[in-house]
Every structure is written in structure tokens, then in C-alpha cells.
Design a protein around this motif. Structure first.
Motif, mmCIF file in Angstrom:
data_model
loop_
_atom_site.group_PDB
_atom_site.id
_atom_site.type_symbol
_atom_site.label_atom_id
_atom_site.label_comp_id
_atom_site.label_asym_id
_atom_site.label_seq_id
_atom_site.Cartn_x
_atom_site.Cartn_y
_atom_site.Cartn_z
ATOM 1 N N UNK A 99 1.038 -1.111 -0.051
ATOM 2 C CA UNK A 99 0.107 -0.109 0.020
ATOM 3 C C UNK A 99 0.828 1.098 -0.057
ATOM 4 N N UNK A 100 0.734 2.309 -0.937
ATOM 5 C CA UNK A 100 1.500 3.587 -0.851
ATOM 6 C C UNK A 100 0.325 4.600 -0.710
ATOM 7 N N UNK A 101 0.222 5.369 0.145
ATOM 8 C CA UNK A 101 -0.483 6.332 0.403
ATOM 9 C C UNK A 101 0.167 7.856 0.679
ATOM 10 N N UNK A 102 -0.586 8.694 0.925
ATOM 11 C CA UNK A 102 0.213 10.112 0.880
ATOM 12 C C UNK A 102 0.902 10.384 2.296
ATOM 13 N N UNK A 103 0.502 9.418 3.451
ATOM 14 C CA UNK A 103 0.756 9.518 4.818
ATOM 15 C C UNK A 103 1.746 8.445 5.142
ATOM 16 N N UNK A 104 1.648 7.219 4.600
ATOM 17 C CA UNK A 104 2.472 6.116 5.037
ATOM 18 C C UNK A 104 2.280 5.018 3.857
ATOM 19 N N UNK A 105 3.213 4.108 4.018
ATOM 20 C CA UNK A 105 3.233 2.903 3.248
ATOM 21 C C UNK A 105 3.202 1.949 4.092
ATOM 22 N N UNK A 106 2.662 0.490 3.160
ATOM 23 C CA UNK A 106 2.767 -0.770 4.076
ATOM 24 C C UNK A 106 3.684 -1.691 3.160
ATOM 25 N N UNK A 107 4.559 -2.325 3.580
ATOM 26 C CA UNK A 107 5.600 -2.895 2.616
ATOM 27 C C UNK A 107 5.830 -4.384 3.264
ATOM 28 N N UNK A 108 6.265 -5.200 2.059
ATOM 29 C CA UNK A 108 6.534 -6.736 2.303
ATOM 30 C C UNK A 108 8.263 -6.631 2.377
ATOM 31 N N UNK A 109 8.955 -7.361 3.033
ATOM 32 C CA UNK A 109 10.235 -7.285 2.943
ATOM 33 C C UNK A 109 10.827 -8.546 2.809
ATOM 34 N N UNK A 110 11.853 -8.868 1.829
ATOM 35 C CA UNK A 110 12.363 -10.160 1.664
ATOM 36 C C UNK A 110 13.965 -10.086 1.630
ATOM 37 N N UNK A 111 14.511 -10.273 2.975
ATOM 38 C CA UNK A 111 16.000 -9.942 2.995
ATOM 39 C C UNK A 111 16.715 -11.288 2.496
ATOM 40 N N UNK A 112 17.811 -11.047 1.650
ATOM 41 C CA UNK A 112 18.554 -12.093 1.078
ATOM 42 C C UNK A 112 19.703 -12.389 1.964
ATOM 43 N N UNK A 113 20.090 -11.344 2.925
ATOM 44 C CA UNK A 113 21.144 -11.301 3.906
ATOM 45 C C UNK A 113 20.500 -11.034 5.233
ATOM 46 N N UNK A 114 21.364 -11.268 6.313
ATOM 47 C CA UNK A 114 20.670 -10.977 7.621
ATOM 48 C C UNK A 114 21.517 -10.154 8.397
#
Length: 314
Positions: A211-226
Motif C-alpha cells: 500500500x502506498x498512500x500520502x501519509x504512509x506505506x505498508x511493505x513486504x520485505x524479503x531479505x537475502x542477507x541477515x
């Protein structure tokens, strides 16, 4: 952190740990014994829980008197309820609550995730990866030495796959990959910076903006490294720090919704079972504070298999 360091010499040689601490700090012995019991006393660099141990010449005794502005003898808050996500003879996976450290801190025992899991099992469990104190979500432990070693190899060799979700500031693109090395920020202790301008460690993160809005975003994150603070630093480099992450400039409120802590959640983990080799898929429900941003965005949390690209070492 405030501490007192003593060198064992003269009259201290041969004294018990508790007697030495009491005499050198001017404390009654019951108070000195409490410091030993909570893990605030170290002898020769190792935590000492044996109040009756005799000291030898040349040993160094360190007593932690204050950590984070608080005495190690301060009454600890009630332990949070531990949610078990999966358990068998080899593995236990739990949903780490936000605000709980993964491991005991130097001046205090009890209250960490390691302590909570150990109390539940009645014995020690092997922690093989760590989340930041404010990060919530899936954490896995080995219940035997062999299981712990095999699970650690899943992370070390990049076979473990992880999915995080977060609420961030506005401005994230629909998707992409952040391939920026991480190094300690010399101007801001405790922070890591994501930049090619320094000699940092490689770090790679895929992201998909849900989700991308004018006040905030919600994001899924997939790290290859830790890497330490990898997701926090990478999102800051994108100009959208995680909401509530004061260390990296995240806003405490967005879209009319409060962010009282760093709103990062380790939502899913896939890795090989240490004995059978079958893939374990573990999921932790999105906590209420972060779920409010999913609700404000009108979207569902991701579920099911982790997309390609979600491997990570820690």
C-alpha cells in the motif's frame, strides 16, 4: 551503563564473591547476594552466579550497578505471555513480543526471549537467530545441540527464507531491490548506514509495496542477507524509515494512527527441519499495533509461501 571494577588483591584474595562485593561496595551481604543472583556480577569476564565461589589473586570482578538508567535490582515487569507457533522434539518456534530482548543483557538475567523459552521448556534452548528488541515475530530455537547446529546452518548457508512486514513513511516505489552495504554510522552511535561510500558488509533486500498512500506505506520485505539493522537502514536509504523507529527518523504517527514502537514484524519463516529435512513454514500473526495500518490501508496481511528472494542469514 554504570559499573564498578575490582582487582582481587590483598584482603580480597580468598574471599567469596558475595563478601568481596559487599565489602568493596559498602553493601550488606544480602544486597550483594541479590546482585549476584540477578547476574550483575562478573568474575574474570564471565557472569558469576555462585555467591560462595572463592576469589584468587589477580582476578577482576565487575559489578553492573546501572543499565539503561535502571538498577539491575529494579523489579522487572511481568513476563509477557509466550505464544508458541510450532513445537516438536527438535524445534520450538515462538512469536517474539515487541519490547523483549532476544538475549539477556549484561546487567540482568530474566525477561529475555531466551529466558522465557528456557522457563517454558524447563531447560536451555538454542537461539539460532535474533530480532531487535522492538521487532516482533517468528523466532526459532533448537531443543537439542544437534538441532541447534542444523538450524544455525540453515541461516548461515542462506537456506532459511524470511518475510517481514512494516509500516513506513510515504514515497516507496511499487517494488525493487536495495543492494547497499551496511556500516556503522560514526556520527550516530547505535545506527547503521546503507551506502557504497564506506567499506561496509554486503546487504541485499527485495521489497514489494503493499500500500502506498500520502501519509504512509505498508511493505513486504524479503531479505537475502541477515545483517544488523538491515531492513531499518535500507528503508531509511529509500527515504521511508519505519514508523516508530526513532533511531532512524521514523515518524511516531501517520495517517491518524500512532506508532509507539518500530513497526517491523518477522511474519514468516521457511527452513529445513533439522532431523527430517522437510520444509517448516512458520507464521506469526501481525500484531495489533501494526495491523492498524493494514486496516487503515484496507489491505490484508500476506500469507502462504514466501516469495522467491526471502533468504537471510540472521
Amino acid at each position: 551503563m554504570k559499573r564498578r571494577t575490582l582487582r582481587v588483591e590483598g584482603a580480597l584474595v580468598g574471599k567469596t564473591v558475595v563478601a568481596a562485593v559487599a565489602s568493596e561496595l559498602g553493601l550488606p551481604e544480602p544486597r550483594a547476594r541479590e546482585l549476584v543472583d540477578v547476574g550483575a556480577v562478573y568474575v574474570a569476564g564471565k557472569r558469576s552466579r555462585d555467591a560462595k565461589a572463592r576469589l584468587t589473586a589477580g582476578q577482576v570482578v565487575t559489578v553492573v550497578l546501572e543499565e539503561g538508567g535502571q538498577s539491575p535490582l529494579a523489579e522487572a515487569p511481568p513476563a509477557p505471555e509466550l505464544r508458541v507457533l510450532y513445537e516438536d522434539a527438535d524445534v520450538i518456534a515462538v512469536d517474539k513480543p515487541a519490547g523483549v530482548p532476544a538475549q539477556p543483557t549484561e546487567g540482568r538475567v530474566g525477561g529475555s526471549l531466551v529466558d522465557l523459552v528456557g522457563a517454558k521448556l524447563g531447560r536451555a534452548a538454542g537461539l539460532v537467530h535474533r530480532l531487535d528488541r522492538e521487532t516482533s515475530g517468528v523466532t526459532v530455537f533448537g531443543k537439542t545441540a544437534d538441532a541447534t547446529s542444523a538450524l544455525a546452518a540453515e541461516f548461515r548457508e542462506g537456506r532459511a527464507r524470511k518475510r517481514y512486514v512494516a509500516a513506513t513513511g510515504p514515497g516507496l516505489p511499487p517494488s525493487g531491490t536495495v543492494d547497499l552495504p551496511l556500516s556503522k554510522d560514526p556520527s550516530r552511535p547505535g545506527r547503521w548506514r546503507a551506502t557504497r561510500a564506506a567499506n561496509g558488509v554486503p546487504a541485499l533486500t527485495d521489497f514489494h509495496t503493499l500500500f502506498a498512500g500520502p501519509a504512509f506505506c505498508v511493505v513486504e520485505l524479503l531479505p537475502h542477507t541477515g545483517r544488523t539493522h538491515q531492513l531499518r537502514a535500507h528503508l531509511t536509504a529509500l527515504g521511508a524509515p519505519i514508523l516508530g523507529d526513532s533511531r532512524y527518523g521514523g515518524l511516531p504517527r501517520a495517517g491518524g494512527v500512532d506508532a509507539a514502537r518500530c513497526l517491523l514484524h518477522a511474519q514468516a519463516l521457511e527452513l529445513g527441519h533439522p532431523r527430517t529435512g522437510k520444509v517448516l513454514r512458520l507464521e506469526a500473526p501481525v500484531p495489533e499495533d501494526l495491523m492498524r495500518f493494514f486496516a487503515a490501508a484496507g489491505i490484508e496481511a500476506p500469507a502462504g509461501p514466501i516469495r522467491a528472494g526471502g533468504s537471510g542469514a540472521g
